[in-house]
Design a protein around this motif. Structure first.
Motif, PDB file in Angstrom:
ATOM      1  N   ASN A 161       0.934  -1.342   0.014  1.00 17.89           N
ATOM      2  CA  ASN A 161      -0.082  -0.049  -0.041  1.00 17.89           C
ATOM      3  C   ASN A 161       0.847   1.193   0.020  1.00 17.89           C
ATOM      4  OD1 ASN A 161      -2.595   0.796  -0.077  1.00 17.89           O
ATOM      5  ND2 ASN A 161      -2.716   1.366   1.928  1.00 17.89           N
ATOM      6  N   SER A 192       1.092   3.919  -3.661  1.00 16.78           N
ATOM      7  CA  SER A 192       1.197   5.464  -3.511  1.00 16.78           C
ATOM      8  C   SER A 192       2.151   6.351  -4.101  1.00 16.78           C
ATOM      9  CB  SER A 192       0.601   5.829  -2.166  1.00 16.78           C
ATOM     10  OG  SER A 192      -0.848   5.615  -2.040  1.00 16.78           O
ATOM     11  N   TYR A 208       2.491   9.262   1.052  1.00 21.62           N
ATOM     12  CA  TYR A 208       2.006   8.271   1.696  1.00 21.62           C
ATOM     13  C   TYR A 208       1.806   8.874   3.396  1.00 21.62           C
ATOM     14  CZ  TYR A 208       0.152   4.305   4.238  1.00 21.62           C
ATOM     15  OH  TYR A 208      -0.489   3.468   5.141  1.00 21.62           O
ATOM     16  N   ALA A 226      -1.571  13.461   4.011  1.00 19.07           N
ATOM     17  CA  ALA A 226      -2.837  14.129   3.579  1.00 19.07           C
ATOM     18  C   ALA A 226      -2.698  15.562   3.978  1.00 19.07           C
ATOM     19  CB  ALA A 226      -4.125  13.360   3.862  1.00 19.07           C
ATOM     20  N   MET A 237      -6.235  12.192   0.175  1.00 20.50           N
ATOM     21  CA  MET A 237      -6.431  10.794   0.509  1.00 20.50           C
ATOM     22  C   MET A 237      -7.730  10.310   0.066  1.00 20.50           C
ATOM     23  SD  MET A 237      -7.565   8.361   2.973  1.00 20.50           S
ATOM     24  CE  MET A 237      -7.597   8.803   4.642  1.00 20.50           C
ATOM     25  N   VAL A 264      -9.911   6.431  -0.226  1.00 20.03           N
ATOM     26  CA  VAL A 264      -9.916   4.975  -0.080  1.00 20.03           C
ATOM     27  C   VAL A 264     -10.548   4.353  -1.213  1.00 20.03           C
ATOM     28  CG1 VAL A 264     -11.156   3.133   1.429  1.00 20.03           C
ATOM     29  CG2 VAL A 264     -10.459   5.578   2.527  1.00 20.03           C
ATOM     30  N   ARG A 289      -8.794   0.503   1.233  1.00 24.29           N
ATOM     31  CA  ARG A 289      -7.297   0.761   1.508  1.00 24.29           C
ATOM     32  C   ARG A 289      -7.049   2.400   1.067  1.00 24.29           C
ATOM     33  NH1 ARG A 289      -3.257  -3.315   1.445  1.00 24.29           N
ATOM     34  NH2 ARG A 289      -2.832  -2.406   3.299  1.00 24.29           N
ATOM     35  N   SER A 290      -6.306   2.938   2.055  1.00 26.13           N
ATOM     36  CA  SER A 290      -5.981   4.400   1.729  1.00 26.13           C
ATOM     37  C   SER A 290      -4.983   4.661   0.584  1.00 26.13           C
ATOM     38  CB  SER A 290      -5.289   5.024   3.030  1.00 26.13           C
ATOM     39  OG  SER A 290      -6.188   4.947   4.166  1.00 26.13           O
ATOM     40  N   SER A 291      -5.274   5.524  -0.308  1.00 29.18           N
ATOM     41  CA  SER A 291      -4.390   6.087  -1.153  1.00 29.18           C
ATOM     42  C   SER A 291      -4.104   7.437  -0.950  1.00 29.18           C
ATOM     43  CB  SER A 291      -4.937   5.934  -2.657  1.00 29.18           C
ATOM     44  OG  SER A 291      -5.290   4.198  -2.705  1.00 29.18           O
ATOM     45  N   PHE A 292      -3.029   7.867  -1.266  1.00 27.37           N
ATOM     46  CA  PHE A 292      -2.535   9.282  -1.183  1.00 27.37           C
ATOM     47  C   PHE A 292      -2.062   9.720  -2.382  1.00 27.37           C
ATOM     48  CE2 PHE A 292      -2.305   7.222   3.019  1.00 27.37           C
ATOM     49  CZ  PHE A 292      -2.910   8.364   3.709  1.00 27.37           C
TER      50      PHE A 292
END
Length: 280
Positions: free
Chosen positions: A180, A184, A248, A251, A264, A266, A270-273
């Motif tokens: 993850n 990013s 990452y 935000a 940021m 989701v 899962r979080s993406s930046f």
DNA sequence: CTCCTGACCTGAGTGC
DNA sequence: TGCACTCAGGTCAGGA
């Protein structure tokens, strides 16, 4: 936390400690992590000698002199510590190998401890001859730092995929080892939005993304190597190190290229930046 | 097939 | 301080 660079750091730390040394004693503190551990694991390790320590994706593969392979995956929270004196084991220290130069364990050289609070990691033991067809390895995509990986490969692998490129990067069957954080980071360095449909990664975009993946992972491994030298003292924990992250976990902070605030979102839970201006 | 959701487990951090 | 709640870098099974 361990993605390819962290696992490679663990491999590099373990290789000189394990290779050609004997397991004078093996402690296994429970019978499962994510899945049941191999039956009689401690007894099967005891007295064996490691011949080679390798990595495939996020797995560490440790070959033994009886032609078996000890497989380790660190899950989300796994880490390895190397001590030169017998440590006191904590609640989440599940496995310890006492290493020695000979079968007689009169003077151990190192104590290798696997710690995993969340127990999402796993350990297995299987015959080297079955490694190619081993369930968890056989469908894994190419190593991003290996010869089989290229912009052309990426374009072919992503062809027809309707999901976002971010998700495709996390798919271990397409590319091995990206998690993850580095998904990013690589997308940022390639100037590609995590939302972009994977199938549209072609031509110049594929070239930029392939290059960004290689560059990002190499830089992180270098950082790991640095922390290895600085940080792996007796009792030093391997597998976590300070990283140079562009987006990452950042935000709201200014994009290092255009100063637009990092966003940021989701995707598949899962979080993406990403930078909404630099990444399209 | 492809894609997404929920489940697994503990600890750290936040807000009241 | 204590409590409730959210979130965490991984993967797999199951269902649409």
């Amino acid at each position: 936390m361990p993605e390819l660079p962290e696992v490679e750091t663990v491999r590099r730390a373990l290789a000189p400690v394990l290779e050609q040394r004997y397991i004078a004693a093996a402690f296994v503190g429970r019978d499962d992590l994510r899945w049941p551990l191999p039956p009689n694991l401690a007894a099967r390790l005891q007295g064996r000698r490691f011949t080679h320590v390798a990595r495939r994706g996020k797995y560490v593969l440790m070959t033994l002199d009886d032609q078996n392979v000890l497989l380790l995956h660190l899950g989300m929270s796994g880490s390895v510590r190397i001590h030169d004196r017998a440590p006191t084991l904590g609640r989440h220290d599940h496995i310890m190998l006492t290493m020695a130069d000979g079968e007689q364990a009169t003077s151990p050289t190192h104590y290798v401890v696997l710690n995993d609070p969340r127990r999402f990691g796993w350990v297995d033991l299987f015959a080297l001859s079955t490694q190619a067809s081993y369930k968890l390895l056989q469908h894994m995509g190419p190593e991003p730092l290996g010869n089989a990986f290229s912009a052309e490969y990426l374009q072919t692998a992503f062809k027809g995929r309707q999901g976002p490129v971010k998700n495709a990067l996390l798919n271990q069957q397409l590319i091995a080892g990206i998690g993850n954080i580095y998904a990013s980071e690589a997308l940022f360095h390639a100037g590609i939005s995590p939302r972009r449909k994977a199938a549209t990664i072609a031509g110049g975009r594929a070239v930029r993304l392939a290059a960004a993946i290689v560059k990002t992972l190499r830089a992180a491994i270098e950082d790991g190597g640095t922390s290895l030298r600085d940080h792996v003292q007796p009792g030093g924990e391997i597998g976590y190190f300070v990283q140079r992250l562009a987006v990452y976990g950042r935000a709201g902070e200014a994009c290092q290229i255009c100063t637009t605030p990092i966003k940021m979102l989701v995707q598949s839970g899962r979080s993406s930046f990403y930078c909404p201006r630099c990444q399209r």
